[in-house]
Enzyme design. Structure first.
Site, mmCIF file in Angstrom:
data_model
loop_
_atom_site.group_PDB
_atom_site.id
_atom_site.type_symbol
_atom_site.label_atom_id
_atom_site.label_comp_id
_atom_site.label_asym_id
_atom_site.label_seq_id
_atom_site.Cartn_x
_atom_site.Cartn_y
_atom_site.Cartn_z
ATOM 1 N N CYS A 41 0.830 -1.199 0.000
ATOM 2 C CA CYS A 41 0.000 0.000 0.000
ATOM 3 C C CYS A 41 0.870 1.257 0.000
ATOM 4 C CB CYS A 41 -0.974 -0.052 1.179
ATOM 5 S SG CYS A 41 -2.318 1.126 1.001
ATOM 6 N N HIS A 51 -3.741 -5.242 0.884
ATOM 7 C CA HIS A 51 -3.196 -5.607 2.196
ATOM 8 C C HIS A 51 -3.206 -7.126 2.388
ATOM 9 C CE1 HIS A 51 -2.706 -1.645 4.019
ATOM 10 N NE2 HIS A 51 -3.716 -1.293 3.247
ATOM 11 N N GLU A 67 -1.858 -8.709 4.729
ATOM 12 C CA GLU A 67 -1.732 -9.057 6.147
ATOM 13 C C GLU A 67 -3.076 -9.197 6.849
ATOM 14 O OE1 GLU A 67 -1.117 -6.256 4.666
ATOM 15 O OE2 GLU A 67 -1.247 -4.482 5.943
ATOM 16 N N GLY A 113 -3.261 -14.341 34.941
ATOM 17 C CA GLY A 113 -3.400 -14.226 33.490
ATOM 18 C C GLY A 113 -2.338 -15.056 32.780
ATOM 19 N N VAL A 114 -2.503 -15.170 31.474
ATOM 20 C CA VAL A 114 -1.594 -15.999 30.686
ATOM 21 C C VAL A 114 -0.161 -15.467 30.746
ATOM 22 C CG1 VAL A 114 -1.182 -16.992 28.403
ATOM 23 C CG2 VAL A 114 -3.487 -16.332 29.064
ATOM 24 N N SER A 141 1.623 -13.399 32.786
ATOM 25 C CA SER A 141 2.441 -13.480 33.995
ATOM 26 C C SER A 141 2.671 -14.930 34.392
ATOM 27 C CB SER A 141 1.815 -12.673 35.131
ATOM 28 O OG SER A 141 0.565 -13.201 35.500
ATOM 29 N N THR A 142 1.702 -15.807 34.103
ATOM 30 C CA THR A 142 1.883 -17.221 34.446
ATOM 31 C C THR A 142 2.984 -17.844 33.591
ATOM 32 O OG1 THR A 142 -0.462 -17.351 34.954
ATOM 33 C CG2 THR A 142 0.688 -19.433 34.677
ATOM 34 N N ASP A 148 -45.088 -13.496 43.906
ATOM 35 C CA ASP A 148 -46.027 -12.410 43.665
ATOM 36 C C ASP A 148 -45.557 -11.130 44.344
ATOM 37 O OD1 ASP A 148 -48.278 -14.461 45.525
ATOM 38 O OD2 ASP A 148 -46.541 -13.332 46.209
#
Ligand code: XMP
Length: 530
Positions: A77, A171, A173, A228-229, A231-232, A467
């Site tokens: 582009c 594009h 990508e 979370g992914v 930091s684990t 009721d």
């Protein structure tokens, strides 16, 4: 390595990702990067798209030395236009900005059964591509020929007559160009002759060796884990590299998901053997959050309180080690390093030639920790995209449900409780959220959704139970699909799944009598409500 020069297109990082998915290491740098300052020799260079026009006064310009590097170049582009501009072609404004699908006619070399150019080799004579441009090439640069055209763009794909220089207006990508990844593959694998050796198996070995080398035989590292992914995976990698010389700290800030602190402890410490301390600081956090409604204030309070708690805990760990040494145990080294789970997109964000992008929300991270603690930073994931981190997690035997986990913001449920954050409100939201996620998993939809969560609204509505009239709060459900969270679409649930979720939440969560589903995309909404 493939060098990708970024001219500010929102898709630049996708080019990098596509190369990596082809197992070729690619690095993104600002387009202003001087070739003489590169500390590696790329095997090929890709010039990205851009929101600018090559004729703009302040248009970003590439170092002309790229064309003398003796390596293949692919301009995408704006990249095509920039290349043409440098090599004496002509670019003009289109009558209409072209945005959307187009059919690319691939020119065959010669005629009849001759193959297409190497860039399109084996891809047939036509393919669907995605266009997004306001300018286009109107006159070929010197010594180039056409290798593809569309109805509106006669020079949609061009190649140099003798050098491996290519330009494409579309594009490749984006996923809207279904065979785009193959085009990028032709370039990086066949034309640049890169070896497809960027795999997480290779990464683990190299990274563990690198960590051991930086930390030396005694160096100690601390780091925060969140469940979370990122930091684990970072924590597990550190553990593999230096064992108990890595110490993880999990701060329970009182606004985590239901049972989260316990689950993180069980998984990281009990199952994966990582040295971990869980600190329950929920009282402190909730007391500081009392009566605060402004989202940015909530973020600030949580960020600052986190730093206070983390520093205290790190000091305790250091003091305990000193005490052991005084008691005759072998002295442990000082804690010198702070682990951070920084990923490549964070790095990209800060390398843009325009400077970091405007802050819409202040995303809290632990960067602030460094100033006071005088720790050196160790960032083993800083070269990786999220999908690579997930692949790495699987190799490190981190359980699949965690590896696939949706992102969870640092300020946690505090930015999903729209009114004041109290223990009661947290409990209501935790309960509703856990039902929501449980049902999404049960319906087998969790992995199709990029992020799903419940939001607790500070309004009350009338309902009826048995009721009796009720007057209770409302839960809003959010689920989005997104490639990078810069844009997102709301997820289309089967009606019966929504029905089940709604009925369970209104029946099981005390204080809620109404459930709504958020059908806003980003933009103009954001993923979170605050
Ligand atoms: P927005 O709401 O900005 O969210 O569209 C995009 C992504 O960022 C996450 N997010 C945050 N993450 N601290 C974080 O660590 C924050 O303050 C924060 N705010 C939003 C959000 O969950 C989504 O994944």
């Amino acid at each position: 390595t493939i060098l990708i020069l970024d001219f500010g297109s929102q898709y630049s990082h996708l080019i990098t990702r596509r190369c990596r998915e082809l197992n070729v290491y690619a690095e993104l740098m600002p387009c202003t990067q001087k070739m003489q300052d590169l500390n590696f020799k790329p095997k090929g260079i890709i010039l990205s798209g851009s929101p600018y026009s090559v004729y703009d006064q302040d248009a970003p310009r590439v170092d002309p030395a790229v064309f003398d590097m003796g390596v293949p170049i692919l301009g995408i582009c704006y990249g095509l236009q920039e290349m043409a501009w440098n090599l004496k072609g002509k670019v003009t404004k289109c009558d209409h900005r072209e945005y959307g699908f187009a059919q690319l006619q691939i020119s065959m070399i010669g005629s009849g059964d001759e193959p297409a150019d190497a860039l399109f080799e084996g891809l047939g004579d036509e393919m669907q591509v995605w266009m997004s441009h306001g300018d286009q090439l109107s006159e070929m640069p010197e010594n180039f020929h056409i290798i593809g055209k569309t109805k509106t763009a006669p020079y949609a794909a061009i190649a140099h007559n003798s050098k491996p220089f290519y330009g494409i207006q579309f594009h490749p990508e984006v996923t809207h160009s279904p065979r785009g990844k193959e085009v990028i593959g032709r370039f990086v694998l066949n034309i640049c002759k890169c070896r497809a050796n960027w795999t997480m198996e290779e990464f683990i070995g190299k990274e563990i060796a690198r960590i051991r080398q930086i930390c030396g035989p005694k160096g100690r590292v601390i780091g925060a884990v969140s469940g979370g992914v990122d930091s684990t995976v970072a924590a597990k990698l550190m553990h593999e590299a230096i064992g108990d010389r890595f110490h993880a700290i999990m701060v329970d800030n009182g606004v985590l998901r239901k049972n989260e602190a316990q689950q993180v402890h069980d998984m990281l410490n009990r199952d994966l053997g990582v040295n971990l301390t869980v600190v329950d600081a929920s009282e402190l956090f909730l007391s500081r959050l009392a009566d605060v409604e402004d989202p940015e204030k909530k973020r600030k309070i949580i960020g600052n309180t986190f730093i206070n708690v983390f520093e205290d805990e790190a000091a305790k760990i250091e003091a305990a080690a000193e005490l052991e040494a005084a008691g005759g145990a072998a002295p442990k080294g000082k804690i010198e390093w702070l682990l951070q789970g920084t990923l490549y997109p964070d790095v990209i964000e800060s390398i843009s030639f325009k400077g970091p992008s405007a802050t819409i929300k202040t995303h809290h991270n632990v960067g602030g920790l460094l100033k006071d603690m005088k720790l050196k930073l160790i960032e083993p994931l800083r070269e990786l995209f999220k999908d690579e981190v997930r692949a790495l997690g699987r190799l490190l035997s981190i359980p699949a449900p965690l590896v696939q986990r949706h992102p969870f913001p640092g300020p946690g449920l505090a930015i999903r409780i729209l009114g004041p954050v109290t223990r009661e409100q947290v409990k209501i939201l935790q309960h509703a959220d856990s039902i929501y996620i449980e049902e999404i998993r049960a319906a087998g939809l969790y992995e199709q959704i990029s992020q799903a969560f419940a939001v607790l609204l500070p309004v009350k509505a009338v309902g009826v139970m048995g009721d009796k009239r009720t007057y209770e709060q409302v839960i809003a459900l959010r689920a989005v699909q997104s490639e990078d969270f810069m844009t997102a679409d709301w997820f289309v649930f089967p009606a019966e799944v929504l029905r089940r979720i709604s009925s369970r939440i209104t029946n099981e969560v005390e204080g809620i009598n109404r459930v709504t589903y958020d059908i806003s995309s980003k933009p103009p909404a954001t993923v979170e409500w605050l």
